[in-house]
Scaffold this motif. Structure first.
Motif, PDB file in Angstrom:
ATOM      1  N   GLY A  63      -0.320  20.254   4.391  1.00  0.00           N
ATOM      2  CA  GLY A  63       0.603  19.120   4.447  1.00  0.00           C
ATOM      3  C   GLY A  63      -0.004  17.884   3.829  1.00  0.00           C
ATOM      4  O   GLY A  63      -0.986  17.953   3.085  1.00  0.00           O
ATOM      5  N   PHE A  64       0.587  16.743   4.173  1.00  0.00           N
ATOM      6  CA  PHE A  64       0.111  15.475   3.644  1.00  0.00           C
ATOM      7  C   PHE A  64       0.517  14.359   4.597  1.00  0.00           C
ATOM      8  O   PHE A  64       1.384  14.530   5.449  1.00  0.00           O
ATOM      9  N   ALA A  65      -0.132  13.222   4.438  1.00  0.00           N
ATOM     10  CA  ALA A  65       0.213  12.007   5.175  1.00  0.00           C
ATOM     11  C   ALA A  65       0.483  10.920   4.144  1.00  0.00           C
ATOM     12  O   ALA A  65       0.017  10.999   3.001  1.00  0.00           O
ATOM     13  N   VAL A  66       1.241   9.916   4.544  1.00  0.00           N
ATOM     14  CA  VAL A  66       1.593   8.831   3.642  1.00  0.00           C
ATOM     15  C   VAL A  66       1.336   7.498   4.334  1.00  0.00           C
ATOM     16  O   VAL A  66       1.740   7.306   5.475  1.00  0.00           O
ATOM     17  N   ASP A  67       0.646   6.609   3.646  1.00  0.00           N
ATOM     18  CA  ASP A  67       0.557   5.202   4.047  1.00  0.00           C
ATOM     19  C   ASP A  67       1.444   4.439   3.076  1.00  0.00           C
ATOM     20  O   ASP A  67       1.219   4.485   1.857  1.00  0.00           O
ATOM     21  N   TYR A  68       2.454   3.782   3.617  1.00  0.00           N
ATOM     22  CA  TYR A  68       3.412   3.064   2.775  1.00  0.00           C
ATOM     23  C   TYR A  68       3.866   1.851   3.574  1.00  0.00           C
ATOM     24  O   TYR A  68       4.626   1.967   4.523  1.00  0.00           O
ATOM     25  N   ARG A  95       0.877  -1.176   0.000  1.00  0.00           N
ATOM     26  CA  ARG A  95       0.000   0.000   0.000  1.00  0.00           C
ATOM     27  C   ARG A  95       0.912   1.222   0.000  1.00  0.00           C
ATOM     28  O   ARG A  95       1.749   1.403   0.878  1.00  0.00           O
ATOM     29  N   LYS A  96       0.748   2.069  -0.997  1.00  0.00           N
ATOM     30  CA  LYS A  96       1.540   3.294  -1.125  1.00  0.00           C
ATOM     31  C   LYS A  96       0.583   4.402  -1.530  1.00  0.00           C
ATOM     32  O   LYS A  96       0.219   4.531  -2.693  1.00  0.00           O
ATOM     33  N   ASP A 145       1.700  -5.422   6.912  1.00  0.00           N
ATOM     34  CA  ASP A 145       0.811  -4.345   7.325  1.00  0.00           C
ATOM     35  C   ASP A 145       1.529  -3.341   8.219  1.00  0.00           C
ATOM     36  O   ASP A 145       0.905  -2.609   8.951  1.00  0.00           O
ATOM     37  N   HIS A 146       2.849  -3.331   8.125  1.00  0.00           N
ATOM     38  CA  HIS A 146       3.639  -2.403   8.937  1.00  0.00           C
ATOM     39  C   HIS A 146       3.975  -1.159   8.128  1.00  0.00           C
ATOM     40  O   HIS A 146       4.366  -1.242   6.978  1.00  0.00           O
ATOM     41  N   THR A 147       3.779  -0.017   8.751  1.00  0.00           N
ATOM     42  CA  THR A 147       4.102   1.270   8.141  1.00  0.00           C
ATOM     43  C   THR A 147       5.154   1.923   9.022  1.00  0.00           C
ATOM     44  O   THR A 147       4.999   1.961  10.241  1.00  0.00           O
TER      45      THR A 147
END
Length: 110
Positions: free
Chosen positions: A87-92, A76-77, A102-104
């Motif tokens: 601003g922004f957030a990132v799920d990666y 997941r990116k 499932d670790h970010t």
């Protein structure tokens, strides 16, 4: 390492930065990679240490290694931009043993 993204960076540039940061974790360890980021602005969001990573990932009983995210196409990116433009957030997700997990990473502030 790729240039740190700004508010004007494209989603691709932001994700490329995260990928290059994970490369730093793989090559030099989490502590070194964390030093390349801004310190967190909230005390409860202090960056993970190498021992925190070990504890977080002990669910992989046969051992674990953070691996090149380019080898796992199922990660997941995603970039989420704040509605107010601040601003922004990132799920990666982190690749563990060449598999999606499932670790970010929790590096504090990018």
């Amino acid at each position: 390492m790729n240039l740190r993204p700004t508010l004007k960076s494209s989603d691709e540039e932001i994700l490329d930065f995260v990928t290059s940061w994970i490369d730093e974790v793989i090559e030099h360890g989490y502590r070194h990679a964390s030093e390349l980021l801004d310190p967190p602005w909230e005390e409860e969001r202090m960056p993970f240490t190498d021992s925190d990573w070990n504890e977080e990932l002990e669910c992989y009983e046969s051992g674990w290694t953070i691996t090149d995210p380019r080898k796992s196409k199922e990660l997941r990116k995603e970039v989420y931009r704040y509605d107010d433009g601040s601003g922004f957030a990132v799920d990666y997700d982190v690749a563990i043993n060449d598999e999606a997990s499932d670790h970010t990473p929790k590096p504090g502030s990018l």
